[in-house]
Design an enzyme around this catalytic site. Sequence first.
Site, PDB file in Angstrom:
ATOM      1  N   TYR A 142       0.859  -1.190   0.000  1.00 36.24           N
ATOM      2  CA  TYR A 142       0.000   0.000   0.000  1.00 36.24           C
ATOM      3  C   TYR A 142       0.892   1.236   0.000  1.00 36.24           C
ATOM      4  O   TYR A 142       1.864   1.301   0.753  1.00 36.24           O
ATOM      5  CB  TYR A 142      -0.879   0.006   1.250  1.00 36.24           C
ATOM      6  CG  TYR A 142      -1.743   1.244   1.401  1.00 36.24           C
ATOM      7  CD1 TYR A 142      -2.808   1.489   0.519  1.00 36.24           C
ATOM      8  CD2 TYR A 142      -1.509   2.168   2.420  1.00 36.24           C
ATOM      9  CE1 TYR A 142      -3.600   2.613   0.659  1.00 36.24           C
ATOM     10  CE2 TYR A 142      -2.308   3.298   2.563  1.00 36.24           C
ATOM     11  CZ  TYR A 142      -3.356   3.515   1.677  1.00 36.24           C
ATOM     12  OH  TYR A 142      -4.145   4.634   1.824  1.00 36.24           O
ATOM     13  N   ASP A 237       9.430   2.914  -0.218  1.00 37.84           N
ATOM     14  CA  ASP A 237       8.361   3.553   0.549  1.00 37.84           C
ATOM     15  C   ASP A 237       8.523   3.119   2.007  1.00 37.84           C
ATOM     16  O   ASP A 237       8.051   2.047   2.403  1.00 37.84           O
ATOM     17  CB  ASP A 237       6.988   3.176  -0.007  1.00 37.84           C
ATOM     18  CG  ASP A 237       5.856   3.830   0.788  1.00 37.84           C
ATOM     19  OD1 ASP A 237       6.155   4.593   1.744  1.00 37.84           O
ATOM     20  OD2 ASP A 237       4.678   3.580   0.457  1.00 37.84           O
ATOM     21  N   LYS A 265       4.488   8.651   9.148  1.00 41.20           N
ATOM     22  CA  LYS A 265       4.239   8.002  10.448  1.00 41.20           C
ATOM     23  C   LYS A 265       5.223   8.458  11.539  1.00 41.20           C
ATOM     24  O   LYS A 265       5.005   9.501  12.124  1.00 41.20           O
ATOM     25  CB  LYS A 265       4.150   6.492  10.246  1.00 41.20           C
ATOM     26  CG  LYS A 265       2.963   6.167   9.285  1.00 41.20           C
ATOM     27  CD  LYS A 265       2.518   4.727   9.250  1.00 41.20           C
ATOM     28  CE  LYS A 265       1.182   4.594   8.537  1.00 41.20           C
ATOM     29  NZ  LYS A 265       1.227   4.102   7.167  1.00 41.20           N
TER      30      LYS A 265
HETATM   31  C1  LIG Z   1       0.556   4.578   5.847  1.00 42.49           C
HETATM   32  C2  LIG Z   1       1.282   4.374   4.583  1.00 42.49           C
HETATM   33  C3  LIG Z   1       1.155   5.252   3.492  1.00 42.49           C
HETATM   34  C4  LIG Z   1       0.143   6.371   3.484  1.00 42.49           C
HETATM   35  O1  LIG Z   1       0.384   7.319   4.462  1.00 42.49           O
HETATM   36  P1  LIG Z   1      -0.837   8.299   4.903  1.00 42.49           P
HETATM   37  O2  LIG Z   1      -0.169   9.240   5.844  1.00 42.49           O
HETATM   38  O3  LIG Z   1      -1.858   7.418   5.521  1.00 42.49           O
HETATM   39  O4  LIG Z   1      -1.318   8.961   3.675  1.00 42.49           O
HETATM   40  C5  LIG Z   1       1.957   5.060   2.405  1.00 42.49           C
HETATM   41  N1  LIG Z   1       2.835   4.049   2.351  1.00 42.49           N
HETATM   42  C6  LIG Z   1       2.977   3.172   3.364  1.00 42.49           C
HETATM   43  C7  LIG Z   1       3.988   2.087   3.262  1.00 42.49           C
HETATM   44  C8  LIG Z   1       2.193   3.293   4.511  1.00 42.49           C
HETATM   45  O5  LIG Z   1       2.305   2.396   5.484  1.00 42.49           O
END
Ligand SMILES: *Cc1c(COP(=O)(O)O)cnc(C)c1O
Length: 427
Positions: A142, A237, A265
């Site tokens: 994701y 990512d 995060k």
């Molecule tokens: C949480 C997450 C996102 C999206 O971040 P948001 O702040 O919720 O938009 C993108 N990539 C990864 C790997 C994630 O865990």
Amino acid sequence: MNRNEELFNRAKAIIPGGVNSPVRAFGSVGGVPRFIKKAQGAFVWDAADKQYIDYVGSWGPAIVGHAHPEVLEAVREAAVDGLSFGAPTEVEIVIAEEIAKILPSVEQLRLVSSGTEATMSAIRLARGYTGRDKIVKFEGCYHGHSDSLLVKAGSGLLTFGNPSSAGVPADFTKHTVVLPYNDTEALKEAFAGFGHEIACVIIEPIAGNMNLVKPSSEFVQTLRRITEENGSVLIYDEVMTGFRVALGGAQSLHGITPDLTTMGKVIGGGMPLAAFGGKKEIMACISPLGGVYQAGTLSGNPVAVAAGLKTLEIIQRPGFYENLTARTEQLVNGLAEAARAAGTVFTADSVGGMFGLYFAGKKPETYADMTASNIENFKRFFHGMLEEGVAFGPSAYEASFMSAAHTPELIEDTVKAARKVFAAMSV
Ligand SMILES: *Cc1c(COP(=O)(O)O)cnc(C)c1O
């Protein structure tokens, strides 16, 4: 009616599904979501005043524990001087320098407000830098909810993806190729087919959005080599894994230097803050220097930056990751032992302060492995633990998170609760 039920009914009348992000609605586990009114350290309290040991940690940001007094103090101090200016500030430089010091692959970076913005911008940048349109992502990873990333695999390996959400035109996703995670042969085949048209490959370098799935060393080494040979940008990512699986993220564990990294995060310490960065040559393509447009009214918000900076300071104190890792291992070993004692088919895995619980006989390597686990057992475990005052993410496909505020005693309490729940599940 319990207070959580009352609030859920009231919320559903005014907010679609009653929530501002779908997983919170408990759709995949059933039942009523707990409305949280307070958090402190390892605990959260719901609207009915029930206390839980929390392993969601706001889905990762709460690595130093909820409402850490030093983070709160930093936020208070920053807020007094104004909430947002729409102009550059000194603290933005400080946090950017700090992040670049922790992640050597990041020569320059830009701050944004969410992980979705970070990945969306990194992809636009990779396309602008290479002058190519096609991108590659992996099944089960994701990367936020921008159009070109809401894609599921097409019918054949080398066909392009189909939208995984209504509202995304097929025309937008025809440039996205979706490959199976950990499948080195599929990766080689795709690059052999159209490597010179691929702008970038984006990957969760340790997947945390199909529960926890680790890549093989061969897979990540091949990925780095093949993207380099084809002039494609490799995007790690690390929105979830950054400062979470280790201080230097998954890239430090893999010994890989990606071209771009996305973060979120943990770097906001619970406030809306994310970033993308990497090679200076690529970052120079962003507006106002280059032709790739990217902007944000609240980007680099001073209060969010204050929370992030303090969090980054705390996690660099001696022993932080050794402790976090030891506690995560204490928990997953304890849970595995409790399941074994009850005869429940279960495995667990962890890396740093992140862990995965699977109702399956072996650790998953792909999205298909993950979806083959026993979802009904996960639901029973989830609700049993919630009843016992322990909160995990409300979906079998989510990883879980440890914080520095989880003491060995709280972890033992968690394992005790799990023994009870597993025993009840086996009858
Ligand atoms: C949480 C997450 C996102 C999206 O971040 P948001 O702040 O919720 O938009 C993108 N990539 C990864 C790997 C994630 O865990």
